[in-house]
Motif scaffolding. Structure first.
Motif, PDB file in Angstrom:
ATOM      1  N   ALA A   1       0.857  -1.186   0.000  1.00  0.00           N
ATOM      2  CA  ALA A   1       0.000   0.000   0.000  1.00  0.00           C
ATOM      3  C   ALA A   1       0.892   1.234   0.000  1.00  0.00           C
ATOM      4  N   SER A   2       0.267   2.391  -0.024  1.00  0.00           N
ATOM      5  CA  SER A   2       1.026   3.644  -0.060  1.00  0.00           C
ATOM      6  C   SER A   2       0.880   4.398   1.252  1.00  0.00           C
ATOM      7  N   VAL A   3       1.836   5.305   1.494  1.00  0.00           N
ATOM      8  CA  VAL A   3       1.796   6.141   2.691  1.00  0.00           C
ATOM      9  C   VAL A   3       2.499   7.458   2.359  1.00  0.00           C
ATOM     10  N   THR A   4       2.105   8.531   3.039  1.00  0.00           N
ATOM     11  CA  THR A   4       2.659   9.859   2.795  1.00  0.00           C
ATOM     12  C   THR A   4       3.342  10.372   4.065  1.00  0.00           C
ATOM     13  N   PRO A   5       4.662  10.227   4.175  1.00  0.00           N
ATOM     14  CA  PRO A   5       5.361  10.629   5.403  1.00  0.00           C
ATOM     15  C   PRO A   5       5.266  12.118   5.723  1.00  0.00           C
ATOM     16  N   GLU A   6       5.043  12.970   4.690  1.00  0.00           N
ATOM     17  CA  GLU A   6       4.985  14.412   4.917  1.00  0.00           C
ATOM     18  C   GLU A   6       3.581  14.900   5.259  1.00  0.00           C
ATOM     19  N   TYR A   7       2.626  13.990   5.345  1.00  0.00           N
ATOM     20  CA  TYR A   7       1.231  14.381   5.604  1.00  0.00           C
ATOM     21  C   TYR A   7       1.109  14.969   7.014  1.00  0.00           C
ATOM     22  N   ALA A   8       0.298  16.010   7.111  1.00  0.00           N
ATOM     23  CA  ALA A   8       0.045  16.619   8.428  1.00  0.00           C
ATOM     24  C   ALA A   8      -1.467  16.682   8.673  1.00  0.00           C
ATOM     25  N   PRO A   9      -1.922  16.190   9.829  1.00  0.00           N
ATOM     26  CA  PRO A   9      -1.125  15.594  10.905  1.00  0.00           C
ATOM     27  C   PRO A   9      -0.718  14.159  10.570  1.00  0.00           C
ATOM     28  N   ILE A  10       0.517  13.816  10.907  1.00  0.00           N
ATOM     29  CA  ILE A  10       1.063  12.510  10.563  1.00  0.00           C
ATOM     30  C   ILE A  10       0.303  11.384  11.258  1.00  0.00           C
ATOM     31  N   GLU A  11      -0.342  11.680  12.377  1.00  0.00           N
ATOM     32  CA  GLU A  11      -1.089  10.656  13.109  1.00  0.00           C
ATOM     33  C   GLU A  11      -2.174  10.022  12.240  1.00  0.00           C
ATOM     34  N   VAL A  12      -2.736  10.806  11.329  1.00  0.00           N
ATOM     35  CA  VAL A  12      -3.763  10.274  10.424  1.00  0.00           C
ATOM     36  C   VAL A  12      -3.168   9.203   9.528  1.00  0.00           C
ATOM     37  N   GLN A  13      -1.971   9.462   8.993  1.00  0.00           N
ATOM     38  CA  GLN A  13      -1.306   8.485   8.143  1.00  0.00           C
ATOM     39  C   GLN A  13      -0.937   7.224   8.921  1.00  0.00           C
ATOM     40  N   LEU A  14      -0.508   7.402  10.149  1.00  0.00           N
ATOM     41  CA  LEU A  14      -0.135   6.245  10.965  1.00  0.00           C
ATOM     42  C   LEU A  14      -1.341   5.358  11.250  1.00  0.00           C
ATOM     43  N   LEU A  15      -2.492   5.982  11.492  1.00  0.00           N
ATOM     44  CA  LEU A  15      -3.716   5.212  11.705  1.00  0.00           C
ATOM     45  C   LEU A  15      -4.103   4.448  10.440  1.00  0.00           C
ATOM     46  N   LYS A  16      -3.987   5.124   9.287  1.00  0.00           N
ATOM     47  CA  LYS A  16      -4.303   4.462   8.016  1.00  0.00           C
ATOM     48  C   LYS A  16      -3.331   3.320   7.747  1.00  0.00           C
ATOM     49  N   MET A  17      -2.071   3.553   8.058  1.00  0.00           N
ATOM     50  CA  MET A  17      -1.090   2.478   7.877  1.00  0.00           C
ATOM     51  C   MET A  17      -1.468   1.245   8.675  1.00  0.00           C
ATOM     52  N   GLN A  18      -1.856   1.435   9.918  1.00  0.00           N
ATOM     53  CA  GLN A  18      -2.206   0.290  10.756  1.00  0.00           C
ATOM     54  C   GLN A  18      -3.437  -0.418  10.221  1.00  0.00           C
ATOM     55  N   LYS A  19      -4.407   0.335   9.717  1.00  0.00           N
ATOM     56  CA  LYS A  19      -5.590  -0.293   9.111  1.00  0.00           C
ATOM     57  C   LYS A  19      -5.190  -1.143   7.901  1.00  0.00           C
ATOM     58  N   LYS A  20      -4.267  -0.625   7.110  1.00  0.00           N
ATOM     59  CA  LYS A  20      -3.819  -1.357   5.928  1.00  0.00           C
ATOM     60  C   LYS A  20      -3.020  -2.599   6.321  1.00  0.00           C
ATOM     61  N   ILE A  21      -2.222  -2.489   7.373  1.00  0.00           N
ATOM     62  CA  ILE A  21      -1.487  -3.657   7.875  1.00  0.00           C
ATOM     63  C   ILE A  21      -2.471  -4.717   8.361  1.00  0.00           C
ATOM     64  N   ASN A  22      -3.484  -4.279   9.097  1.00  0.00           N
ATOM     65  CA  ASN A  22      -4.504  -5.218   9.588  1.00  0.00           C
ATOM     66  C   ASN A  22      -5.240  -5.904   8.439  1.00  0.00           C
ATOM     67  N   ALA A  23      -5.338  -5.208   7.291  1.00  0.00           N
ATOM     68  CA  ALA A  23      -6.036  -5.761   6.122  1.00  0.00           C
ATOM     69  C   ALA A  23      -5.132  -6.648   5.276  1.00  0.00           C
ATOM     70  N   GLY A  24      -3.832  -6.667   5.593  1.00  0.00           N
ATOM     71  CA  GLY A  24      -2.940  -7.576   4.870  1.00  0.00           C
ATOM     72  C   GLY A  24      -1.704  -6.953   4.248  1.00  0.00           C
ATOM     73  N   ALA A  25      -1.535  -5.627   4.331  1.00  0.00           N
ATOM     74  CA  ALA A  25      -0.364  -4.989   3.732  1.00  0.00           C
ATOM     75  C   ALA A  25       0.908  -5.413   4.446  1.00  0.00           C
ATOM     76  N   LYS A  26       1.900  -5.813   3.662  1.00  0.00           N
ATOM     77  CA  LYS A  26       3.190  -6.228   4.209  1.00  0.00           C
ATOM     78  C   LYS A  26       4.286  -5.209   3.899  1.00  0.00           C
ATOM     79  N   PHE A  27       4.073  -4.389   2.874  1.00  0.00           N
ATOM     80  CA  PHE A  27       5.059  -3.365   2.546  1.00  0.00           C
ATOM     81  C   PHE A  27       4.341  -2.085   2.133  1.00  0.00           C
ATOM     82  N   PHE A  28       5.045  -0.971   2.294  1.00  0.00           N
ATOM     83  CA  PHE A  28       4.528   0.341   1.913  1.00  0.00           C
ATOM     84  C   PHE A  28       5.548   1.038   1.021  1.00  0.00           C
TER      85      PHE A  28
END
Length: 293
Positions: free
Chosen positions: A156-183
């Motif tokens: 999946a994709s992720v945006t390290p420069e996104y503000a607030p970064i906490e939103v991206q971190l939450l999305k990352m965890q949702k994607k990991i829970n759904a099966g993402a192994k790499f970003f």
């Protein structure tokens, strides 16, 4: 197991690149560029109607890349297909032995070259991952058994420069829970920001490849910073490009990208890099040369 998965799970520095299918049926230039990447990258993403622009499909292009010995990563967006079509395309990728899949929600059709087209968005990136994980288990999204299952290594994709970064971190965890192994990340230019992102994600159960987009001009750098959410090019890099002179912008951008990759690898700030040359795929080997890879 795909080569990309093997490399990342062994803890080696992974290299992926991105290639966009042409707007037409002539893939000769893309294949020329792809052949130069064989043995130099571990996998190559093929975009799925990038920026909502009609092109040849990711699936067909992935098959052609696989035939010349380049491992493909099929991209799958939710914009243009309902879940039946998405599952069918995933199964078709499985038929061709494509083992890597990157899930994306997709840009709205209003930003593309067919703004009158209807967007679908039946599934977003998280639900595409969930669906792919289900297909990997041998059943479809409604629980019906498959005759032969897929074997996708999911990203999946992720945006390290996104503000607030906490939103991206939450999305990352949702994607990991759904099966993402790499970003694979959006383009990153600020090494300090990447260091912070590494610290924030160090305990997440995934691999991260830093997005590398070589700068082609100071104007491009300023435009992306001003208009592309999640991209920030530091002023010192823009000034370096300017000082190189107009005729040397592209060459200097390649050199800067190579230096950035080398620094990422030396400091162990990511598990690899994802090079997006954006219409200049012939420069991927030059960027790797500049990085000493």
């Amino acid at each position: 197991m795909s080569l990309l998965q093997e490399v990342l799970e062994r803890g080696e520095f992974a290299i992926t690149a991105e290639m966009a299918p042409p707007k037409g049926t002539d893939l000769s230039h893309l294949l020329e560029c792809a052949k130069k990447c064989v043995g130099r990258v571990h996998a190559t993403n093929v975009t799925d109607f990038q920026s909502a622009v009609m092109r040849a499909t990711s699936l067909a292009t992935c098959k052609m890349l696989k035939d010349i010995g380049l491992e493909p990563v099929i991209q799958m967006t939710g914009r243009d297909r309902n879940r039946i079509a998405i599952e069918g395309e995933m199964l078709s990728a499985g038929v061709f032995g494509i083992e890597n899949l990157l899930a994306l929600t997709g840009d709205h059709t209003c930003v593309g070259d067919h703004p009158q087209a209807k967007s679908v968005f039946d599934l977003d990136s998280v639900s595409i991952l969930t669906t792919a994980t289900t297909l990997n288990s041998g059943v479809d999204s409604v629980g019906l058994e498959l005759k032969g299952k897929t074997n996708f290594y999911l990203g999946a994709s992720v945006t390290p420069e996104y503000a607030p970064i906490e939103v991206q971190l939450l999305k990352m965890q949702k994607k990991i829970n759904a099966g993402a192994k790499f970003f694979q990340t959006q383009a990153v230019y600020d090494i300090d920001h990447l260091r912070k992102f590494r610290e924030l994600t160090k305990n997440m159960d995934c691999k991260i490849l830093a997005g590398i987009v070589p700068l082609k001009s100071p104007g491009m750098a300023r435009f992306m910073t001003a208009n592309v959410p999640g991209i920030f090019v530091p002023d010192d890099q823009i000034e370096r490009l300017k000082s190189a002179g107009k005729g040397n912008y592209v060459q200097e951008g390649i050199k800067m990208a190579g230096e950035f990759i080398r620094q990422i690898k030396e400091e162990n700030l990511c598990d690899g890099v994802h090079i997006m040359a954006i219409g200049a795929e012939e420069n991927v080997p030059l960027i790797l040369d500049a990085a000493g890879l």
